[in-house]
Design a protein around this motif. Structure first.
Motif, PDB file in Angstrom:
ATOM      1  N   ARG A   1      96.644  98.630  37.782  1.00  0.00           N
ATOM      2  CA  ARG A   1      95.661  98.203  36.798  1.00  0.00           C
ATOM      3  C   ARG A   1      94.267  98.489  37.337  1.00  0.00           C
ATOM      4  O   ARG A   1      94.059  98.546  38.561  1.00  0.00           O
TER       5      ARG A   1
ATOM      6  N   VAL B   1      97.042 101.181  32.699  1.00  0.00           N
ATOM      7  CA  VAL B   1      97.669  99.906  33.017  1.00  0.00           C
ATOM      8  C   VAL B   1      99.172 100.093  32.865  1.00  0.00           C
ATOM      9  O   VAL B   1      99.647 100.445  31.773  1.00  0.00           O
TER      10      VAL B   1
ATOM     11  N   ARG C   1      88.261  96.898  37.677  1.00  0.00           N
ATOM     12  CA  ARG C   1      87.312  96.220  36.790  1.00  0.00           C
ATOM     13  C   ARG C   1      88.016  95.929  35.483  1.00  0.00           C
ATOM     14  O   ARG C   1      88.310  96.819  34.698  1.00  0.00           O
ATOM     15  N   GLU C   2      88.336  94.679  35.265  1.00  0.00           N
ATOM     16  CA  GLU C   2      89.091  94.266  34.089  1.00  0.00           C
ATOM     17  C   GLU C   2      88.361  94.675  32.818  1.00  0.00           C
ATOM     18  O   GLU C   2      87.155  94.492  32.674  1.00  0.00           O
ATOM     19  N   GLY C   3      89.120  95.228  31.873  1.00  0.00           N
ATOM     20  CA  GLY C   3      88.559  95.603  30.583  1.00  0.00           C
ATOM     21  C   GLY C   3      87.950  96.982  30.548  1.00  0.00           C
ATOM     22  O   GLY C   3      87.504  97.428  29.488  1.00  0.00           O
TER      23      GLY C   3
END
Length: 584
Positions: A168, A178, A171-173
């Motif tokens: 993943r 993923v 940096r989320e988003g």
């Protein structure tokens, strides 16, 4: 008394040591440190595995940027059915070259691509490019500075022992892949990836914009020692209302109703054809004899009839050679021999007197079609895939054999002129159109009944009729699957245009009967080598069906390629054309 407690003390110490050892081993395993790669001393750290994979992946992506292999995308819009699961309701199709022009693109062959039911607001180039992007999980490369990798386990994919990691973005988003990846443990190449790649912005229309982020299951195959190439991607979206399926889709109910559910197969092949350097083939010419005899001694000029036949043979050779050179026609191989055995059964039992032996070849595309090029009968891979039995195969071959037996023109002799096929690859399918008149097709249909009636398949024509009947019923739902590239239509406007009388002799279709198999799913018969385009028959044993959901005809299903390590590539044998004179 102290000796009585000694075994208990030893047991306690051993249990403690074993627990500590197990915990340490488990911790090491989580870091990917427990298994040794073949032929390597010591253990490999997880970070090292990822770094090596990243380097190998850069080489794969660079190869894709320069090789421009063929790429075919077939998409089926599906709808839920209470008894049969997801059933096809419409389709779309793209065929072209995978190219890199600031990003991965599918450049369609010359014929204009038509829009299908899936995402009707998408222009064909945009949708094709979205599927081209799924050939790799991240075209900027999966690497540790942008991704978090979590070791999962070791697993075999065919012959390849793999490290499995969950991936993943750090940096989320943000944009990125993923999902899960499989890394083989010899040269640390990415073998499989399964998940979704978010953040590829596409314009669907002037009034609607959203992110195309389809789920994908991609596979690589080993074509030479240390060389892996993409070969197959399966995609499926049956819940497009979920955030992961369309992250920036409009939240209005009107927009969500317009979202299509679909399944798709993307095939990539023909790397060898696109990278072939034929200039080196001149070095293979050998002249062993110092003195060459006068070839004109005892030779006679060909008669007008024989000259005409030779002229037609040259046209046939030119067409087949050009189709194989671009990678659309599979090189001659074992699958052709199977087709020729069935064809020979028809010829012998009908006592046909042919001027030259007939041959069979396989077109490497999915749309169902058959046509004749001189004395060569060509069936598409998709057609062979979905035929349920030998009688149905014999029926398809018999139709083309009928044109031969009736003396219809088998090749347009304009292709005897070399310049006719000196066109860009993208325009070749426009140049090749083998169409017959309605009168010729009607005569061939009558001849088919006669040929099959004298053949070993005469008692199994009901099965062949079932295939035609189910094809007729699906003609409206799957128009792109029956839209040929080169040959004649089997059906048009939702109606069969071929062998209608034979279809009428078939029993009624029974979709809920597991014993009646009218047609197979795509990919059920043939295995295509991504590098050379060679075709082999799938030798896996038949599996008994457990549900009617497993017998949807012409359906797109996921494929699990068998991963094998390749032997060194053999030196290619130059193609010998009709009329070529051997110097030795």
């Amino acid at each position: 008394m102290r000796f009585v407690h000694l075994p208990v003390l030893l047991a306690t110490l051993l249990a403690t040591a074993f627990a500590a050892s197990s915990a340490s081993a488990q911790a090491n395993d989580q870091r990917g440190l427990t298994a040794q790669a073949p032929g390597r001393a010591g253990q490999v750290a997880a970070d090292d595995i990822i770094d090596r994979m990243s380097r190998a992946e850069r080489a794969v992506l660079e190869r894709l940027r320069t090789s421009q292999p063929l790429m075919e995308v077939y998409i089926q819009t599906v709808a839920p059915d209470e008894a049969r699961g997801w059933v096809p309701t419409d389709d779309n199709y793209f065929l072209g070259q995978l190219q890199f022009d600031g990003g991965p693109t599918l450049r369609p062959f010359g014929r204009s691509e038509q829009r299908g039911g899936i995402l009707r607001l998408v222009s064909p180039p945009s949708l094709g490019d979205a599927f081209a992007a799924m050939v790799a999980p991240d075209w900027r490369v999966l690497e540790r500075k942008r991704y978090q990798f979590t070791y999962v386990r070791r697993e075999f994919l065919g012959e390849s022992r793999c490290f499995v990691f969950d991936v993943r973005p750090l940096r989320e988003g943000k944009e990125g892949f993923v999902g899960r990846i499989w890394i083989e443990d010899r040269d640390y190449n990415l073998v499989r990836f399964n998940g979704a790649s978010l953040g590829s912005e596409k314009t669907l229309s002037g009034m609607l914009k959203r992110t195309l982020s389809f789920h994908m299951d991609g596979w690589r195959v080993n074509v030479a020692p240390g060389v892996w190439v993409p070969s197959y991607v399966y995609s499926e979206e049956t819940d497009l209302n979920s955030p992961s399926s369309s992250k920036s889709a409009s939240k209005s109910s009107s927009h969500s109703k317009r979202q299509a559910r679909f399944k798709s197969q993307t095939r990539i092949w023909g790397y060898q054809a696109q990278n072939a350097d034929r200039s080196g083939s001149l070095t293979t010419i050998r002249i062993d004899e110092p003195n060459v005899a006068d070839a004109t001694e005892g030779a006679a000029q060909l008669s007008p009839v024989l000259s005409q036949r030779r002229w037609e043979q040259e046209a046939e050779a030119n067409v087949l050679e050009r189709l194989e050179a671009i990678g659309l026609l599979a090189p001659a191989g074992e699958a052709d021999k199977v087709l020729e055995t069935v064809l020979n059964n028809l010829v012998v039992t009908n006592k046909l007197n042919l001027e030259r032996p007939l041959h069979s070849r396989i077109l490497l595309t999915s749309p169902l079609e058959s046509f004749t090029v001189g004395n060569t009968i060509v069936l598409s891979r998709g057609l062979i895939d979905v035929l349920p039995d030998e009688a149905s195969l014999a029926t398809m071959l018999a139709h083309e054999l009928s044109h031969v037996a009736l003396g219809h023109q088998l090749i347009d002799t304009k292709f005897s002129f070399a310049d006719r096929l000196m066109v860009p690859d993208g325009e070749l399918l426009q140049a090749l159109r083998f169409r017959r008149t309605p009168k010729e097709e009607a005569a061939a249909d009558e001849k088919v009944i006669e040929l099959l009636g004298k053949s070993p398949y005469r008692d199994k024509l009901a099965d062949a009729g079932l295939f035609l009947r189910t094809l007729s019923e699906q003609a409206k739902q799957l128009p792109r699957l029956i839209q040929p590239h080169i040959g004649d239509y089997m059906a048009a406007n939702g109606q069969m245009t071929r062998l209608a009388e034979l279809m009428k002799q078939a029993p009624p279709l029974m979709p809920d009967n597991l014993e009646q198999i009218a047609a197979l799913q795509l990919g059920a018969r043939l295995v295509v080598d991504a590098w050379s385009g060679r075709v082999a028959l799938d030798r896996s044993p038949a599996v008994p069906l457990m549900s009617v959901r497993e017998k949807i005809p012409f359906a797109v299903t996921p494929l699990m390629p068998v991963i094998r390590y390749a032997e060194p590539l053999a030196v290619a044998t130059p193609v010998r054309t009709i009329g070529e004179v051997r110097s030795n």
